[in-house]
Design a protein around this motif. Structure first.
Motif, PDB file in Angstrom:
ATOM      1  N   ILE A  23      33.902  66.136  32.065  1.00 59.59           N
ATOM      2  CA  ILE A  23      33.888  64.678  32.190  1.00 59.59           C
ATOM      3  C   ILE A  23      34.225  64.277  33.629  1.00 59.59           C
ATOM      4  O   ILE A  23      35.143  64.834  34.238  1.00 59.59           O
ATOM      5  CB  ILE A  23      34.935  64.072  31.220  1.00 59.59           C
ATOM      6  N   SER A  95      49.171  68.012  31.636  1.00 66.09           N
ATOM      7  CA  SER A  95      49.263  67.337  30.340  1.00 66.09           C
ATOM      8  C   SER A  95      48.871  65.873  30.359  1.00 66.09           C
ATOM      9  O   SER A  95      49.084  65.165  31.332  1.00 66.09           O
ATOM     10  CB  SER A  95      50.702  67.411  29.824  1.00 66.09           C
ATOM     11  N   ALA A  96      48.365  65.475  29.212  1.00 63.95           N
ATOM     12  CA  ALA A  96      48.114  64.060  28.947  1.00 63.95           C
ATOM     13  C   ALA A  96      49.306  63.529  28.133  1.00 63.95           C
ATOM     14  O   ALA A  96      49.954  64.305  27.418  1.00 63.95           O
ATOM     15  CB  ALA A  96      46.819  63.925  28.152  1.00 63.95           C
ATOM     16  N   TRP A 159      36.712  57.386  30.471  1.00 69.97           N
ATOM     17  CA  TRP A 159      36.975  57.370  29.036  1.00 69.97           C
ATOM     18  C   TRP A 159      35.718  57.692  28.237  1.00 69.97           C
ATOM     19  O   TRP A 159      34.637  57.196  28.537  1.00 69.97           O
ATOM     20  CB  TRP A 159      37.520  55.997  28.599  1.00 69.97           C
ATOM     21  N   GLN A 160      35.877  58.549  27.245  1.00 74.88           N
ATOM     22  CA  GLN A 160      34.765  58.917  26.373  1.00 74.88           C
ATOM     23  C   GLN A 160      35.220  58.746  24.932  1.00 74.88           C
ATOM     24  O   GLN A 160      36.328  59.143  24.596  1.00 74.88           O
ATOM     25  CB  GLN A 160      34.430  60.411  26.532  1.00 74.88           C
ATOM     26  N   GLU A 167      35.547  69.034  18.662  1.00 82.17           N
ATOM     27  CA  GLU A 167      36.385  69.692  19.668  1.00 82.17           C
ATOM     28  C   GLU A 167      36.876  71.056  19.183  1.00 82.17           C
ATOM     29  O   GLU A 167      37.331  71.180  18.040  1.00 82.17           O
ATOM     30  CB  GLU A 167      37.619  68.825  19.965  1.00 82.17           C
ATOM     31  N   ASP A 223      39.163  74.415  26.214  1.00 76.10           N
ATOM     32  CA  ASP A 223      38.777  73.480  25.157  1.00 76.10           C
ATOM     33  C   ASP A 223      37.381  72.953  25.450  1.00 76.10           C
ATOM     34  O   ASP A 223      37.074  72.607  26.589  1.00 76.10           O
ATOM     35  CB  ASP A 223      39.744  72.285  25.123  1.00 76.10           C
ATOM     36  N   LEU A 235      36.471  70.552  28.315  1.00 75.05           N
ATOM     37  CA  LEU A 235      37.499  69.507  28.360  1.00 75.05           C
ATOM     38  C   LEU A 235      38.729  69.920  29.154  1.00 75.05           C
ATOM     39  O   LEU A 235      39.295  69.129  29.890  1.00 75.05           O
ATOM     40  CB  LEU A 235      37.943  69.119  26.939  1.00 75.05           C
ATOM     41  N   ASP A 236      39.166  71.173  28.992  1.00 76.37           N
ATOM     42  CA  ASP A 236      40.428  71.538  29.637  1.00 76.37           C
ATOM     43  C   ASP A 236      40.638  73.053  29.604  1.00 76.37           C
ATOM     44  O   ASP A 236      40.043  73.747  28.778  1.00 76.37           O
ATOM     45  CB  ASP A 236      41.581  70.861  28.864  1.00 76.37           C
ATOM     46  N   ASN A 238      43.910  75.935  29.488  1.00 71.98           N
ATOM     47  CA  ASN A 238      45.338  76.077  29.205  1.00 71.98           C
ATOM     48  C   ASN A 238      45.718  77.542  29.341  1.00 71.98           C
ATOM     49  O   ASN A 238      44.890  78.427  29.078  1.00 71.98           O
ATOM     50  CB  ASN A 238      45.634  75.646  27.759  1.00 71.98           C
TER      51      ASN A 238
END
Ligand SMILES: Nc1ncnc2c1ncn2[C@@H]1O[C@H](COP(=O)(O)OP(=O)(O)O)[C@@H](O)[C@H]1O
Ligand SMILES: [Mg+2]
Length: 334
Positions: A23, A95-96, A159-160, A167, A223, A235-236, A238
């Motif tokens: 994104i 982190s979010a 934003w999506q 996911e 992710d 997406l991410d 980790n």
């Protein structure tokens, strides 16, 4: 897990390499005053948004009661929100503030103005963790953990509207994709077990073609979001270790050799775990965050001023008296 592995998962480390597969986002380096503001133990919004004095019990420490001010950063933030279409998802290096959605009107992390971002970041324990102990679970020497400095950044992602059923978290150990789990394991999504084979082969192809040779470590988690067949979005990343939620796997399983392919063929099909029936749903992993820490403080009489401040801010925001990106509140075609 090593410090270097944690650093490789920080947003600015992986984003430039995977820009085309994720994104659209902007990285804003955080000024030290802003980091200090996030760490200060109270909610006073910066000047220009709304300035409220802190609780009277804090008057001994006047340093803390002044509304912070970082006008340049504020302008940068405002413009970035606008540039990303007026609606953004905020996070720090790792982190979010997922534990703080209780504070927003729509219970999501969607931010349309600077005070949305401030409130979410200030209300989150996950954000404090990033700021105070990012290497807590690393096996490196304590001195190294204390000495390693982090360049803090605010990440704003366009934003999506994401469908949680699409996911997945993928576990890579020694360059092998050993497992896939549905990302939101507190729900049953009929779609997932029904499309198991297609999901696995899409993720496997994405891993081999896009991720495998472009990520610096041999073990990590990533992710993905599968928009539709053959279309995946990263997406991410980790770290591979207990700081990351193993979702439908335990870390004993992930760390053992049980999930490794029996032979070394490239075409090993990884396992995918999902909730197979409505009765297989576990309790919500963020259940513990449903009752915010601030309200616990308030109920124990520690900090009634905090709640009053939040409510005042929200009312002012609703009445339009808080300065925000008013011009950009209407988002045609985003
Ligand atoms: N740009 C975005 N817009 C809306 N929701 C998002 C966006 N990016 C991520 N999310 C949602 O937020 C969740 C957490 O995001 P993530 O970046 O993985 O944060 P964390 O590492 O703290 O879990 C994702 O699983 C996804 O559901
Ligand atoms: Mg993450």
């Amino acid at each position: 897990m090593k410090i270097s592995e944690v650093l490789n998962c920080s947003f600015s480390s992986w984003y430039p390499r995977f820009k085309d597969y994720t994104i659209k986002s902007q990285i804003l380096p955080l000024p030290q005053e802003f980091v200090d503001y996030l760490l200060a133990d109270q909610v006073v919004l910066p000047e220009g948004t709304v300035a409220m004095s802190a609780s009277d019990s804090d008057t001994e420490d006047n340093r803390n009661t002044e509304a912070p001010s970082f006008p340049e950063f504020e302008v940068l933030l405002k413009n970035t929100i606008k540039r990303l279409g007026g609606q953004v998802f905020p996070k720090l290096n790792w982190s979010a503030p997922k534990d703080a959605t209780w504070i927003s009107f729509d219970r999501t992390l969607k931010c349309t103005c600077t005070s949305d971002v401030y409130l979410l970041l200030k209300s989150s324990d996950f954000i404090s963790h990033d700021l105070t102990q990012p290497f807590k679970h690393c096996c490196d020497d304590e001195n190294l953990k204390n000495e390693t400095s982090v360049k803090y950044e605010l990440v704003l992602r366009k934003w999506q509207e994401l469908n949680p059923a699409y996911e997945f978290r993928c576990f890579v150990k020694d360059n092998k994709l050993i497992g896939i789990s549905q990302r939101h394991n507190d729900m049953y999504y009929k779609f997932i077990p029904e499309n198991r084979q297609e999901i696995i082969s899409d993720i496997q192809a994405f891993y081999y073609h896009i991720v495998k040779d472009n990520f610096p470590d041999k073990s990590y988690c990533f992710d993905v979001y599968r928009r539709c067949q053959g279309k995946l979005l990263l997406l991410d990343f980790n770290p591979f270790g207990r700081v990351t939620d193993g979702l439908l796997y335990t870390w004993e399983e992930l760390e053992s050799d049980d999930l490794l392919p029996a032979d070394d063929t490239q075409h090993h099909v990884p396992e995918m775990r999902c909730v197979e029936s409505p009765s297989g749903v576990r309790s919500n992993p963020y259940g513990a965050y449903a009752f915010p820490k601030d309200f616990i403080d308030i109920s124990s009489g520690d900090d009634p001023a905090k709640l009053i401040q939040l409510l005042q801010l929200k009312t002012q925001e609703q009445n339009g008296t808080v300065s925000s990106d008013e011009e950009s509140t209407d988002y045609p075609g985003t």
